[in-house]
Design a protein around this motif. Structure first.
Motif, mmCIF file in Angstrom:
data_model
loop_
_atom_site.group_PDB
_atom_site.id
_atom_site.type_symbol
_atom_site.label_atom_id
_atom_site.label_comp_id
_atom_site.label_asym_id
_atom_site.label_seq_id
_atom_site.Cartn_x
_atom_site.Cartn_y
_atom_site.Cartn_z
ATOM 1 N N THR A 32 0.965 -1.087 -0.235
ATOM 2 C CA THR A 32 -0.220 0.051 -0.023
ATOM 3 C C THR A 32 0.885 1.049 -0.115
ATOM 4 O O THR A 32 2.141 1.200 -0.205
ATOM 5 C CB THR A 32 -0.976 0.046 1.243
ATOM 6 N N ALA A 86 -2.684 -6.370 -2.477
ATOM 7 C CA ALA A 86 -2.679 -4.861 -3.156
ATOM 8 C C ALA A 86 -3.826 -3.965 -2.579
ATOM 9 O O ALA A 86 -4.903 -4.378 -2.933
ATOM 10 C CB ALA A 86 -2.324 -4.912 -4.735
ATOM 11 N N THR A 92 -0.488 1.490 -6.737
ATOM 12 C CA THR A 92 -0.107 0.382 -5.685
ATOM 13 C C THR A 92 -0.487 -0.891 -6.297
ATOM 14 O O THR A 92 0.369 -1.787 -6.110
ATOM 15 C CB THR A 92 -1.150 0.609 -4.451
ATOM 16 N N ILE A 93 -1.437 -0.964 -7.027
ATOM 17 C CA ILE A 93 -1.615 -2.400 -7.776
ATOM 18 C C ILE A 93 -0.691 -2.738 -8.736
ATOM 19 O O ILE A 93 -0.183 -3.833 -8.800
ATOM 20 C CB ILE A 93 -3.043 -2.384 -8.419
ATOM 21 N N LYS A 97 1.786 -5.873 -8.287
ATOM 22 C CA LYS A 97 1.951 -6.683 -9.460
ATOM 23 C C LYS A 97 3.575 -7.198 -9.961
ATOM 24 O O LYS A 97 3.824 -8.161 -10.213
ATOM 25 C CB LYS A 97 1.123 -6.269 -10.723
ATOM 26 N N CYS A 116 -2.445 -13.698 -4.770
ATOM 27 C CA CYS A 116 -2.644 -12.549 -5.045
ATOM 28 C C CYS A 116 -4.026 -12.008 -5.233
ATOM 29 O O CYS A 116 -4.683 -12.475 -5.625
ATOM 30 C CB CYS A 116 -1.680 -12.046 -6.054
ATOM 31 N N ALA A 118 -5.973 -8.470 -5.291
ATOM 32 C CA ALA A 118 -5.915 -6.817 -5.809
ATOM 33 C C ALA A 118 -7.118 -6.009 -5.131
ATOM 34 O O ALA A 118 -8.181 -6.662 -5.497
ATOM 35 C CB ALA A 118 -6.154 -6.643 -7.353
ATOM 36 N N PRO A 120 -8.808 -2.419 -5.094
ATOM 37 C CA PRO A 120 -8.516 -1.310 -5.246
ATOM 38 C C PRO A 120 -9.479 -0.382 -4.549
ATOM 39 O O PRO A 120 -10.446 -0.456 -4.038
ATOM 40 C CB PRO A 120 -9.128 -1.220 -6.949
ATOM 41 N N SER A 127 -6.674 -2.037 -12.973
ATOM 42 C CA SER A 127 -5.383 -2.648 -13.018
ATOM 43 C C SER A 127 -5.604 -4.118 -12.079
ATOM 44 O O SER A 127 -4.841 -5.146 -12.537
ATOM 45 C CB SER A 127 -4.398 -1.853 -12.047
ATOM 46 N N GLU A 128 -6.657 -4.131 -11.428
ATOM 47 C CA GLU A 128 -6.950 -5.383 -10.910
ATOM 48 C C GLU A 128 -7.223 -6.566 -11.646
ATOM 49 O O GLU A 128 -7.442 -7.889 -11.263
ATOM 50 C CB GLU A 128 -8.044 -5.414 -9.788
ATOM 51 N N PRO A 153 -3.529 -10.568 -11.510
ATOM 52 C CA PRO A 153 -3.986 -10.942 -10.094
ATOM 53 C C PRO A 153 -5.091 -11.827 -10.403
ATOM 54 O O PRO A 153 -6.023 -11.741 -11.122
ATOM 55 C CB PRO A 153 -4.606 -9.505 -9.593
ATOM 56 N N ALA A 156 -9.831 -10.382 -7.709
ATOM 57 C CA ALA A 156 -9.966 -8.749 -7.450
ATOM 58 C C ALA A 156 -11.182 -8.647 -6.587
ATOM 59 O O ALA A 156 -12.233 -9.485 -6.754
ATOM 60 C CB ALA A 156 -10.359 -8.362 -8.860
#
Length: 379
Positions: A32, A86, A92-93, A97, A116, A118, A120, A127-128, A153, A156
């Motif tokens: 983060t 993330a 951040t994501i 990654k 993983c 993600a 958001p 991006s997730e 990822p 999500a």
């Protein structure tokens, strides 16, 4: 042959964070930034990881540089992480990654043994669910878009409650990034029936709910719809690609340090006009991009009895949406150092032309075209 696929499992809506409670007996690394850490958002996420040992790495900064990724890999190794979570916006994501992908290679970890998630906290990058991450070389002032399925990822989590803390300016910038993703993917050279469906839905959600989320950040319905729109647009451009809008945004953002979504929004009406190429009419037919823009205008109930009117109304509404969101129309209005912009002009043009996203633009792009669009955004 074309392909549309996504392997990410998506949990969405209020209470989506509950999915993390299923993670058992793992060493987790939450990636983060310090703002999120100060807002106690990672603590809220960690409260659902009741059966895990959690370490927090809060070193991510906007447009994450290579050094941040390196520090993240070291934090990963120090806690011997088995799962990466993330928590934050696109930067951040993206950083998480890259950290996960590099850690797997450096530490020789099997893919199925490194989970993983993600999570958001803004509705913007998508991006997730994508194979992309943008990492910055600050020494050179260059943004590098990375592209690999290894970056996608597996899970999500789209919980709208996590986006409530985003201030109006962040909501606006991120939301216009969503709209840019959807409109670019809709007309890109890689567009297909599946990506088009995602784009059309995402665009309608943005036009309806972004102004509401901007005016009232605690409107959970608007937040949820923008979160979903962001994810759909991410799925679309992950398949179809983007275009010169993002190519120029990467160049301008890397050199001038302007927020990615904001510069995308400033460019968008200009790029739509360029791509529509309304003077290019052959045998009474406009370009495919122009026809698709007209279709979007119709879907949004804008006056669009002809391609010409549909495209122009769409452009007008994009400009009006920017004004509603208090996004400047030009770099001069934004407050850029115009002498610096003029000095950087050759580098900006070269970087935009070299960007991988520019190659998917529906209308072939020349240096002179980038310069013409740059003239419009410079004012």
């Amino acid at each position: 042959m074309q392909e549309f696929s996504f392997s990410t499992r998506i949990f969405f809506g209020e209470g989506a964070l509950e999915r993390l409670s299923r993670v058992e007996d793992k060493r987790g690394l939450i990636v983060t930034d310090r703002f999120m850490a100060g807002m106690k958002v990672p603590d809220k996420v960690a409260s659902h990881l009741t059966r895990c040992t959690v370490t927090v790495f809060d070193g991510v900064v906007p447009d994450p540089p290579i050094e941040v990724v390196t520090a993240g890999v070291m934090a990963f190794q120090a806690c011997n992480a088995e799962v990466v979570i993330a928590v934050g916006g696109g930067s951040t994501i993206d950083a998480a990654k890259a950290i996960r992908a590099i850690a797997k290679q450096v530490l020789n970890i099997e893919t199925d043994k490194l989970e993983c998630f993600a999570v958001p906290t803004t509705s913007g990058t998508g991006s997730e669910v994508t194979d992309y991450a943008v990492i910055t070389d600050k020494a050179r002032g260059v943004k590098y878009p990375l592209d690999s399925q290894a970056l996608r990822p597996p899970v999500a989590i789209l919980d709208p409650e996590l986006t409530v803390s985003a201030p109006p300016v962040v909501t606006a910038d991120a939301g216009m990034d969503v709209l840019t993703h959807a409109l670019e993917a809709y007309v890109s050279t890689g567009a297909n029936d599946f990506s088009d469906a995602m784009c059309e839905k995402a665009i309608t959600l943005v036009f309806r709910f972004l102004p509401l989320a901007f005016l009232d950040g605690e409107d959970l319905l608007a937040r949820e719809k923008m979160h979903n729109a962001s994810c759909m647009a991410g799925l679309a451009f992950n398949s179809a690609g983007l275009g010169v809008n993002h190519g120029m945004a990467h160049a301008l953002g890397g050199k001038l340090h302007i927020a990615h979504g904001r510069v995308n929004a400033m460019l968008l009406p200009k790029v739509v006009r360029f791509n529509a190429d309304l003077t290019n009419v052959r045998a009474g037919e406009y370009t495919l991009a122009a026809k698709k823009y007209q279709r979007i205008a119709r879907i949004l109930d804008f006056p669009a009895p002809s391609v010409l009117l549909g495209v122009n109304y769409l452009i007008q509404e994009l400009e009006a949406l920017n004004r509603t969101l208090q996004i400047p129309a030009t770099l001069k209005q934004w407050g850029a150092d115009m002498a610096q912009v003029r000095a950087l002009r050759p580098e900006l043009v070269a970087a935009a032309m070299a960007d991988v996203t520019t190659g998917m633009n529906p209308r072939p792009v020349r240096e002179a075209d980038v310069e013409a669009i740059l003239d419009q955004i410079i004012d």
